[in-house]
Write an enzyme that holds these catalytic residues in place. Structure first.
Site, PDB file in Angstrom:
ATOM      1  N   ARG A  45       0.996  -1.072   0.040  1.00 37.66           N
ATOM      2  CA  ARG A  45      -0.056   0.087   0.097  1.00 37.66           C
ATOM      3  C   ARG A  45       0.959   1.249   0.241  1.00 37.66           C
ATOM      4  NH1 ARG A  45      -5.343   1.396   1.829  1.00 37.66           N
ATOM      5  NH2 ARG A  45      -5.445   3.237   2.780  1.00 37.66           N
ATOM      6  N   HIS A  88      -7.025   1.241  -6.827  1.00 38.22           N
ATOM      7  CA  HIS A  88      -7.420   0.562  -5.768  1.00 38.22           C
ATOM      8  C   HIS A  88      -8.149  -0.620  -6.176  1.00 38.22           C
ATOM      9  CE1 HIS A  88      -7.794  -0.360  -1.648  1.00 38.22           C
ATOM     10  NE2 HIS A  88      -8.515   0.757  -0.974  1.00 38.22           N
ATOM     11  N   GLN A 109     -10.226  -3.039  -3.428  1.00 46.68           N
ATOM     12  CA  GLN A 109     -11.662  -2.061  -3.049  1.00 46.68           C
ATOM     13  C   GLN A 109     -12.534  -2.454  -3.924  1.00 46.68           C
ATOM     14  OE1 GLN A 109     -12.331  -0.384  -0.185  1.00 46.68           O
ATOM     15  NE2 GLN A 109     -14.248  -0.970  -0.915  1.00 46.68           N
ATOM     16  N   ASP A 149     -16.259   9.313  -2.626  1.00 46.46           N
ATOM     17  CA  ASP A 149     -14.897   9.134  -1.909  1.00 46.46           C
ATOM     18  C   ASP A 149     -14.700  10.525  -1.193  1.00 46.46           C
ATOM     19  OD1 ASP A 149     -12.683   8.253  -0.684  1.00 46.46           O
ATOM     20  OD2 ASP A 149     -11.652   7.798  -2.730  1.00 46.46           O
ATOM     21  N   CYS A 172     -15.627   3.737   0.054  1.00 44.59           N
ATOM     22  CA  CYS A 172     -14.695   2.904   0.501  1.00 44.59           C
ATOM     23  C   CYS A 172     -14.270   3.380   1.893  1.00 44.59           C
ATOM     24  CB  CYS A 172     -13.523   3.172  -0.320  1.00 44.59           C
ATOM     25  SG  CYS A 172     -12.789   4.883  -0.531  1.00 44.59           S
ATOM     26  N   ARG A 219     -14.204  -6.538   1.681  1.00 46.27           N
ATOM     27  CA  ARG A 219     -12.568  -6.512   1.461  1.00 46.27           C
ATOM     28  C   ARG A 219     -12.095  -7.958   2.100  1.00 46.27           C
ATOM     29  NH1 ARG A 219     -10.194  -1.490   1.370  1.00 46.27           N
ATOM     30  NH2 ARG A 219      -8.214  -2.902   1.184  1.00 46.27           N
TER      31      ARG A 219
END
Length: 304
Positions: free
Chosen positions: A104, A131, A134, A223, A263, A291
């Site tokens: 990450r 991502h 996700q 987001d 998310c 997830r």
């Protein structure tokens, strides 16, 4: 999966995405019913974190435990990669010790280089470009609630960031129409827009008008306006994204049974109102849970 890594959804076919989602469904069922599924017994995942995390760290670490393996946490503060060791050296060292790497970080190239120089699977846990884990969880959640993906319309409101990039790619690859509303200067990556222009069996719309994007949507995504590393731009972004809030007025333009996905973490009162968030909290936290299951499927397919 034919791919050795999960670096970005652009690398996957529709069939590979479906394979991940099908296995994720099975692993979720097994977990809920106490059915052992130690598919990675004795395996070790190295987890490199250059960005802070709650969901990514917990879901990968718990997921490896449930699959019978072990996850090893490496932050920039405690590893040589944070002191300037070349990525190619880190990749070759970890390949001698571990069975997979999850990272990450900020730069997509760092993930690509780990895969290039290492000899074990690499999983992108988030970069500034995309991502993928996700959005696999998002697709899993939508399929759970809607019983299909093909033919649905999904909509993204807000910054054309890593989430927007992956939603566009994942949605279009799964046969969904995708509409994105972002202000000028905050649009998705050109590579993603080029991919969207090449798709012939699903529709893509990029607009600056949230109402146009949300009209008749089956799913609305949003987001935060300022992602990690952009905190100094907060005031500027608040001005740019005024009017890009998911609220009751916007939801009224979507289909009556429209889902909301976020998310997390969410900034209630900015990109989404408290009322809309709580009205759709069940779907949002299904998404957060998934997830775990989607990433377990990715690890099982790549590291078995």
């Amino acid at each position: 999966m034919n791919n050795k890594h999960l670096l970005k959804l652009l690398d996957l076919s529709r069939e590979e995405i479906r394979e991940i989602l099908d296995l994720a469904d099975q692993l979720k069922y097994d977990q809920k019913h106490g059915i052992p599924h130690e598919l990675l017994k004795g395996k070790t995942l190295a987890m490199i974190f250059s960005k802070n995390s709650t969901r990514t760290r917990v879901s990968f670490e718990v997921g490896m435990f449930q699959l019978g393996g072990h996850a090893l946490f490496l932050s920039n503060a405690v590893s040589q990669i944070g002191r300037g060791e070349p990525v190619q050296d880190t990749a070759r060292v970890l390949s001698r010790y571990c069975d997979g790497i999850m990272i990450r970080t900020f730069e997509q190239q760092e993930v690509e280089d780990l895969a290039k120089y290492g000899s074990i699977p690499v999983i992108n846990g988030l970069t500034d470009f995309c991502h993928p884990c996700q959005v696999l969880a998002d697709l899993m959640t939508i399929r759970e609630h809607k019983a299909k993906l093909e033919g649905l319309k999904i909509c993204y409101i807000g910054d054309g960031n890593n989430m927007a990039n992956s939603i566009i790619v994942g949605g279009l690859k799964c046969g969904m129409d995708v509409a994105v509303a972002s202000p000028s200067g905050y649009q998705p990556d050109q590579q993603v827009k080029d991919f969207a222009a090449s798709v012939t069996d699903a529709k893509f719309v990029l607009t600056s008008d949230p109402a146009e994007a949300a009209r008749d949507a089956d799913v609305i995504f949003t987001d935060v306006w300022a992602s990690m590393g952009q905190e100094q731009e907060k005031a500027e972004r608040e001005r740019a994204f005024a009017g890009y809030q998911v609220n009751d007025k916007l939801m009224a333009l979507a289909k009556p049974d429209c889902m909301v996905q976020h998310c997390l973490p969410a900034h209630r009162g900015e990109e989404i109102t408290e009322e809309v968030f709580e009205a759709h909290a069940g779907e949002i936290f299904d998404e957060a849970e998934n997830r775990l299951h989607a990433q377990k499927a990715v690890m099982a397919l790549l590291m078995k």
